[in-house]
Design an enzyme around this catalytic site. Sequence first.
Site, PDB file in Angstrom:
ATOM      1  N   HIS A 274       0.799  -1.227   0.000  1.00  0.00           N
ATOM      2  CA  HIS A 274       0.000   0.000   0.000  1.00  0.00           C
ATOM      3  C   HIS A 274       0.833   1.280   0.000  1.00  0.00           C
ATOM      4  O   HIS A 274       0.713   2.103  -0.907  1.00  0.00           O
ATOM      5  CB  HIS A 274      -0.963   0.012   1.201  1.00  0.00           C
ATOM      6  CG  HIS A 274      -1.517   1.369   1.476  1.00  0.00           C
ATOM      7  ND1 HIS A 274      -2.571   1.889   0.777  1.00  0.00           N
ATOM      8  CD2 HIS A 274      -1.114   2.333   2.342  1.00  0.00           C
ATOM      9  CE1 HIS A 274      -2.812   3.117   1.216  1.00  0.00           C
ATOM     10  NE2 HIS A 274      -1.942   3.405   2.158  1.00  0.00           N
ATOM     11  N   GLU A 423     -23.435  17.841   6.066  1.00  0.00           N
ATOM     12  CA  GLU A 423     -22.556  19.006   5.941  1.00  0.00           C
ATOM     13  C   GLU A 423     -21.240  18.671   5.249  1.00  0.00           C
ATOM     14  O   GLU A 423     -20.723  19.474   4.449  1.00  0.00           O
ATOM     15  CB  GLU A 423     -22.277  19.610   7.323  1.00  0.00           C
ATOM     16  CG  GLU A 423     -23.498  20.207   8.026  1.00  0.00           C
ATOM     17  CD  GLU A 423     -24.351  19.172   8.752  1.00  0.00           C
ATOM     18  OE1 GLU A 423     -23.959  17.979   8.774  1.00  0.00           O
ATOM     19  OE2 GLU A 423     -25.411  19.541   9.298  1.00  0.00           O
ATOM     20  N   HIS A 485     -25.024  23.983  20.686  1.00  0.00           N
ATOM     21  CA  HIS A 485     -25.323  24.801  19.511  1.00  0.00           C
ATOM     22  C   HIS A 485     -24.643  26.170  19.559  1.00  0.00           C
ATOM     23  O   HIS A 485     -24.856  26.993  18.674  1.00  0.00           O
ATOM     24  CB  HIS A 485     -26.837  24.991  19.368  1.00  0.00           C
ATOM     25  CG  HIS A 485     -27.532  23.785  18.813  1.00  0.00           C
ATOM     26  ND1 HIS A 485     -27.328  22.519  19.307  1.00  0.00           N
ATOM     27  CD2 HIS A 485     -28.419  23.646  17.785  1.00  0.00           C
ATOM     28  CE1 HIS A 485     -28.071  21.657  18.619  1.00  0.00           C
ATOM     29  NE2 HIS A 485     -28.727  22.314  17.688  1.00  0.00           N
TER      30      HIS A 485
END
Length: 699
Positions: A274, A423, A485
């Site tokens: 990899h 989002e 929030h």
Amino acid sequence: MAPSAAPATIAAPPTLDELCINTLRFLAVDMVQKANSGHPGLPMGSAAMAYALWDRSLKFNPRNPRWPDRDRFILSAGHGCALLYALLHVTGFDLRLEELKMFRQWGSRTPGHPEYGKTPGVEATTGPLGQGLANGVGMAIAEVALAARFNRPGHQIVDHYTYVLVSDGDLEEGISSEAGSIAGHQHLGKLIVLYADNHITIEGSTELTFTEDRMARFAAFGWHVQRVEQSNDVETIALALESARRETTRPSLIAVRTHIGFGSPHKQDTAAAHGEALGVEEVRLTKEAMDWPVSPSFHIPEGALEHFRRAISRGNDAQVEWESRFKAFEQEHAALAAEFDRVIDRDLPNDWDIGLPAFTPADGPMATRVASGKVIEILGTRLPEMMGGSADLAPSTHTNIDGTGNFEPEDWAGRNMHFGIRENAMGAILNGMALHSGLIPYGGTFFVFCDYMRPPMRLAAMNSLPVIYIFTHDSIGMGEDGPTHQPVEQLVGLRSIPGMVVLRPADANETVAAWRVAIGRREGPVALVLTRQGLPVLDLNLYPAIPVGVPMGGYVLADSPISGRPDIVLIATGSEVHLALEGRERLAAGGVHARVVSMPSTSLFAAQSDDYREKTLPTDVPILVIEAGSPIGWQSFVGPRIAVIGIDTFGSSAPGPEVMEHYGFTAENVCRQAHRVLDNNKEGAPCASESPQTMEGSF
Ligand SMILES: Cc1ncc(C[n+]2csc(CCOP(=O)(O)OP(=O)(O)O)c2C)c(N)n1
């Protein structure tokens, strides 16, 4: 050659396709080996499918990589970039072999992961897994949106595909589900994703972590899915691509069962292939096993190069054909053709910002999110290339453009986008739209949730993309929803992203000016940070500096009543500017002359001349900063002796004004702290902080 878990042995002379595929493989192997850094496994395993795409399907012109109607190719698994650089070199892009030999070196055009703007032909900066796939969704959205706007009967001037190559890591990342879901929902039939299904990630087999039925997952998203078992079977992959292109209403996923490190006797199908060079001995063994000259390295057989370079004439023909179509379109639709050129170049029409609203105190109090919504309404009608929306918060973020319809499968001409509560994908899709060109993309959510889209925001800045973010509910002042929030650390977080312009306007008129800055910025993202709560409107008659001051980042809003030096400067942003103005009046009553500097954007202010900054913030005048956010960051440029009324803890749940009061955002506290700063300066020594929210000292 047949794929197998065992190293390949080649008996018959290679076909031209095999020669070309091995050219890509070994260029990648040699690049990584020479740099002793990079990822050989994915290029070795995916060379055939990349070749099938670039040789049989992809519409591109190596001599004009920016031609508008080219197909887009994004290597979402950006760690496999050696493959992309090899493809760009052999097909004739302006990327010399010497550059491949400089892989991952200082100043080269072959950096560690593909970076937009550094290498001709690289369509997006990738590396953070999953982002490239969502960029592809954004590009495919841009394609259908521009097609809906510009194509006319008999004139298909926007007509191209978006191809993305993804790895297991891309599909493990949650953003792949967010973006995959949107792409399926929007019926993006011209999005085609090739999946290097090699069953290996860094820690070993995907059996460790990734066992769901990926095909069923994407089928459930509404995708057309196909599987190719033979990783080197160019014809079958080309057929799968062909059938993906024929599928017009569903995006396509083609899973190709590839083998990481294909051909390496000891590393194929292992995680060891990899992310590190194979090693000199293993390179030799691999080349011998595949009948490839061990030296010189970077060998490109003449026949392979000649074949690859046919891409130049093919690409030229495709572009010429498109140009003749465009000419015919221009003859019939001259204004539309000029408009197409304008938006592709991201030019703005004349007078785009004439007559934007000038708010008066009679309009207030008005939340800056509301003012922003009013500006969007007007700009949206003047700039048809504005397209965006919100992550399910449009009624709060005021991001819709009335009368322009929803962007949906039945109406790709609609400009109000509904990203759903996604989002991360929203940010990456906006990036893809900006990378495509032809649109001014914007997206909104609550400021605190910008954390969910921070990865694409960082990439927007790195790509210098003109994306606009509309973040509302910008501080503890938003109130009752409580600390989850209430943003605290987000402002400093965004400001710390190089190239990100953050604007936190103080009222409706600063919001208008902030939008002017955002639209006018052709390169690099802009975040508008807006209040939920109503704010008084600053009277342009009393504060005429607003329109010219905001683009400077910081400016003198209200000065000391006597000419000359103020006793103290109060710097504030957003809603706290009003506190500063109130504090200034109280200080004046006590004989202290304060200047208020509104600083909607610290980075724009930092970019001004020394002279301007010195005039605005004289070095020897003490400073008090008032901002409802983390105090970190202010010390970097505001001078030697300052204090900050900020927040170094999370917020609290209560009505907004009450929360603000508890955290020290009152005119009294501004006054008190200003006196302390002045006292400290007299004595020359900082004194202890009165509240945890007030930081002070010499920085
Ligand atoms: C968001 C993100 N997390 C972690 C990484 C580090 N990383 C690079 S490749 C990789 C996974 C490798 O697996 P896969 O995607 O299947 O690639 P392959 O092994 O086939 O090369 C990881 C974890 C990254 N690039 N991006």
